[in-house]
Motif scaffolding. Structure first.
Motif, mmCIF file in Angstrom:
data_model
loop_
_atom_site.group_PDB
_atom_site.id
_atom_site.type_symbol
_atom_site.label_atom_id
_atom_site.label_comp_id
_atom_site.label_asym_id
_atom_site.label_seq_id
_atom_site.Cartn_x
_atom_site.Cartn_y
_atom_site.Cartn_z
ATOM 1 N N PHE A 135 0.813 -1.276 0.097
ATOM 2 C CA PHE A 135 -0.038 -0.248 -0.068
ATOM 3 C C PHE A 135 0.873 1.308 0.062
ATOM 4 N N THR A 136 2.115 1.229 0.812
ATOM 5 C CA THR A 136 2.706 2.527 0.749
ATOM 6 C C THR A 136 3.501 2.978 -0.481
ATOM 7 N N HIS A 137 3.459 2.283 -1.348
ATOM 8 C CA HIS A 137 4.350 2.169 -2.732
ATOM 9 C C HIS A 137 3.162 2.757 -3.640
ATOM 10 N N SER A 138 1.996 1.666 -3.695
ATOM 11 C CA SER A 138 0.908 1.852 -4.707
ATOM 12 C C SER A 138 0.072 3.263 -4.421
ATOM 13 N N VAL A 139 -0.099 3.637 -3.143
ATOM 14 C CA VAL A 139 -0.622 4.840 -3.429
ATOM 15 C C VAL A 139 0.007 6.073 -3.658
ATOM 16 N N ILE A 140 1.321 5.974 -3.629
ATOM 17 C CA ILE A 140 1.997 6.994 -4.277
ATOM 18 C C ILE A 140 1.946 7.082 -5.697
#
Length: 252
Positions: A135-140
């Protein structure tokens, strides 16, 4: 990329945990020629040098900010130089890299290239993050696709070159790697809250975005990112499962 050592070191303990597993894969021998690819601020390179008696260790990094910090650890058998991972040449008894090759493209080409730097009987030892789908990366990427960021970035979002763990094993074996150790591990980080998670990624994953975005959009982007993280982690603490790939191969 404009790395910021102080931001990167906010979570020094958590970032060092995979290194402790990585150095256990090193065959300790006397008098090795060693290169550390992506040495960062040098503390962990110095740790590596300390465990290898009478060895000559070179750390390379393409960040002048990181190398400025690393200079404090220099001694006759430990040096730091500016350079990119994909441009390294020569022959080494140990080619070592901790959390760096994820910034280099085309791992199908890179892994054989790194193995070719290893002298017969030597080792290639690597650790890299594999949480790019979390999630931390996909939301970026999602935020980067929103306006005004999409226009400012000309539609750019970062793609990750990281391969499935079994593909690293296949590449290593196909190009002469033997005595393989290849595994993926989740490191459970318990951070204070969503803001701490934001600070973690601000020191790594967000760096290429802020490099491309105009300064005026840095704070709005970060505010939007914190908003999305707070939706995901509404309380405290925030459990952050960080997945990493570690592998070791001896070149025959």
């Amino acid at each position: 990329m404009p790395w910021h050592p102080d931001v990167y070191h906010l979570f020094e303990k958590e970032r060092a945990a995979p290194f402790e597993d990585l150095i256990k894969l090193v065959e300790v021998r006397d008098g090795l020629q060693v290169i550390d690819l992506g040495c960062g601020t040098g503390e962990l390179t110095a740790r590596l040098a300390e465990m290898l008696p009478n060895s000559d260790v070179t750390g390379i990094d393409n960040s002048s900010e990181m190398l400025a910090r690393a200079a404090a650890f220099m001694r006759p058998s430990l040096r730091f130089e500016a350079g990119s991972i994909e441009a390294v040449t020569g022959q080494w008894d140990l080619v070592f890299s901790n959390a760096a090759i994820q910034w280099v493209e085309n791992h199908e080409v890179l892994i054989p290239q790194l193995l070719s730097l290893v002298r017969p009987g030597g080792q290639l030892i690597v650790q890299l993050p594999s949480n790019h789908n979390y999630f931390t990366h996909s939301v970026i990427s999602e935020i980067a696709s929103e306006e005004p960021y999409r226009t400012a970035l000309a539609g750019w979002t970062r793609t990750f070159p990281v391969l499935p763990v079994d593909q690293y094993a296949e590449l290593l074996y196909a190009h002469g790697g033997r005595e393989l150790t290849v595994f993926e591990k989740v490191y459970p980080h318990v951070l204070e809250d969503a803001d701490a998670v934001a600070n973690w990624t601000r020191g790594t994953t967000l760096v290429p975005y802020f490099e491309r975005l105009p300064q005026a959009l840095h704070t709005p982007f970060m505010d939007r990112y914190r908003e999305r993280l707070h939706e995901h982690w509404s309380g405290s603490p925030a459990f952050y499962p960080f997945r990493r790939i570690l592998f070791a191969a001896t070149r025959m």
